[in-house]
Design an enzyme around this catalytic site. Structure first.
Site, PDB file in Angstrom:
ATOM      1  N   ASP A   7       6.948 -50.347  23.671  1.00 37.45           N
ATOM      2  CA  ASP A   7       8.238 -50.106  23.026  1.00 37.45           C
ATOM      3  C   ASP A   7       8.537 -51.331  22.174  1.00 37.45           C
ATOM      4  O   ASP A   7       8.853 -52.394  22.705  1.00 37.45           O
ATOM      5  CB  ASP A   7       9.323 -49.896  24.085  1.00 37.45           C
ATOM      6  CG  ASP A   7      10.669 -49.589  23.470  1.00 37.45           C
ATOM      7  OD1 ASP A   7      10.713 -48.891  22.436  1.00 37.45           O
ATOM      8  OD2 ASP A   7      11.688 -50.049  24.017  1.00 37.45           O
ATOM      9  N   GLU A  67       5.829 -46.572  19.722  1.00 31.34           N
ATOM     10  CA  GLU A  67       6.861 -45.760  19.098  1.00 31.34           C
ATOM     11  C   GLU A  67       6.961 -46.038  17.603  1.00 31.34           C
ATOM     12  O   GLU A  67       6.912 -47.187  17.175  1.00 31.34           O
ATOM     13  CB  GLU A  67       8.210 -46.058  19.760  1.00 31.34           C
ATOM     14  CG  GLU A  67       9.304 -45.104  19.322  1.00 31.34           C
ATOM     15  CD  GLU A  67      10.580 -45.301  20.106  1.00 31.34           C
ATOM     16  OE1 GLU A  67      11.073 -44.308  20.641  1.00 31.34           O
ATOM     17  OE2 GLU A  67      11.080 -46.443  20.176  1.00 31.34           O
ATOM     18  N   ASP A 140      13.373 -51.185  28.403  1.00 33.90           N
ATOM     19  CA  ASP A 140      12.263 -51.211  27.435  1.00 33.90           C
ATOM     20  C   ASP A 140      10.936 -50.889  28.124  1.00 33.90           C
ATOM     21  O   ASP A 140      10.072 -50.245  27.534  1.00 33.90           O
ATOM     22  CB  ASP A 140      12.174 -52.585  26.765  1.00 33.90           C
ATOM     23  CG  ASP A 140      13.495 -53.004  26.162  1.00 33.90           C
ATOM     24  OD1 ASP A 140      13.747 -52.647  25.003  1.00 33.90           O
ATOM     25  OD2 ASP A 140      14.276 -53.670  26.864  1.00 33.90           O
TER      26      ASP A 140
END
Length: 169
Positions: A7, A67, A140
Site C-alpha cells: 500500500d 495499488e 496500511d
C-alpha cells in the site's frame, strides 16, 4: 505462490505477505515501512527505496501487488504519494519481481465481492479470508494484505506452479 501486497505512501507504506495456492491463502508477515516527518521528500524517497529493496530481498515474494493511485481532494499529498509509488515500482523492478497493479475498486471486488465496499468491510473480509484473530495494524498493513489477496484471487486460474521466468532487457 508468495505474494507481497504494498500500500504505497510516503510516511507509511503498508506491506503484507501471503502464501496463496488456488483459493487458499495464509498470512506470512505484515507491517509498515515508515519515514520521519521532518525529512525532506528526497531523503524519504531514498529511505523508501532502500527499505523496500531490503524487504523484498528478505521476504522473497514471487509477485508484488501494488495499488494504483487514487487522487482524492489533496493533490499535494497525491503527488508525494506518486513519487513514493514510483520508487516502490523501481525497487520491485530492481529486485526482479513481477509487479501487478490494482485499482481500489478491483481490490474491493476481489476481497468482498462488491466493488464499492466500505473500507471496514474490506478489512473484515481480509481478516476472515486469512483466518486472523484480529485486524492487522496499522491500517496500511491491512490494506496491503487486501492487495495481496486481490492478486491471489484475481489470478487464481493463472497462479503458476513455479516461479515465473524473468524477461531480460
Amino acid at each position: 505462490m508468495r505474494i507481497l501486497g504494498i500500500d504505497p505512501g510516503y510516511a507509511t507504506i503498508g506491506f503484507g505477505l501471503i502464501e496463496a495456492e488456488r483459493w487458499n491463502a495464509r498470512m506470512l508477515s505484515y507491517g509498515a515501512i515508515t519515514t520521519p516527518a521532518g525529512l525532506p521528500l528526497s531523503r524519504r524517497l531514498y529511505q523508501i527505496s532502500r527499505d523496500a529493496e531490503e524487504l523484498i530481498g528478505k521476504l522473497q515474494p514471487d509477485a508484488i501487488s501494488i495499488e494504483e493511485l487514487f487522487f482524492n481532494t489533496n493533490i499535494t499529498t497525491g503527488i508525494a504519494v506518486a513519487h513514493a509509488r514510483g520508487v516502490l515500482l523501481c525497487a520491485a523492478e530492481k529486485c526482479g519481481v513481477p509487479l501487478f497493479e490494482y485499482t481500489p475498486g478491483q481490490v474491493k471486488l476481489a476481497v468482498t465481492g462488491y466493488g464499492k465496499a466500505e473500507k471496514r468491510q474490506v478489512m473484515d473480509m481480509t481478516k476472515r479470508l486469512l483466518h486472523l484473530a484480529a485486524l492487522p495494524r496499522p491500517d496500511d498493513a491491512a490494506d496491503a494484505l487486501a492487495l495481496a489477496l486481490c492478486h491471489a484471487r484475481s489470478s487464481t486460474s493463472q497462479l503458476p506452479q513455479t516461479k515465473p521466468e524473468r524477461e531480460t532487457i
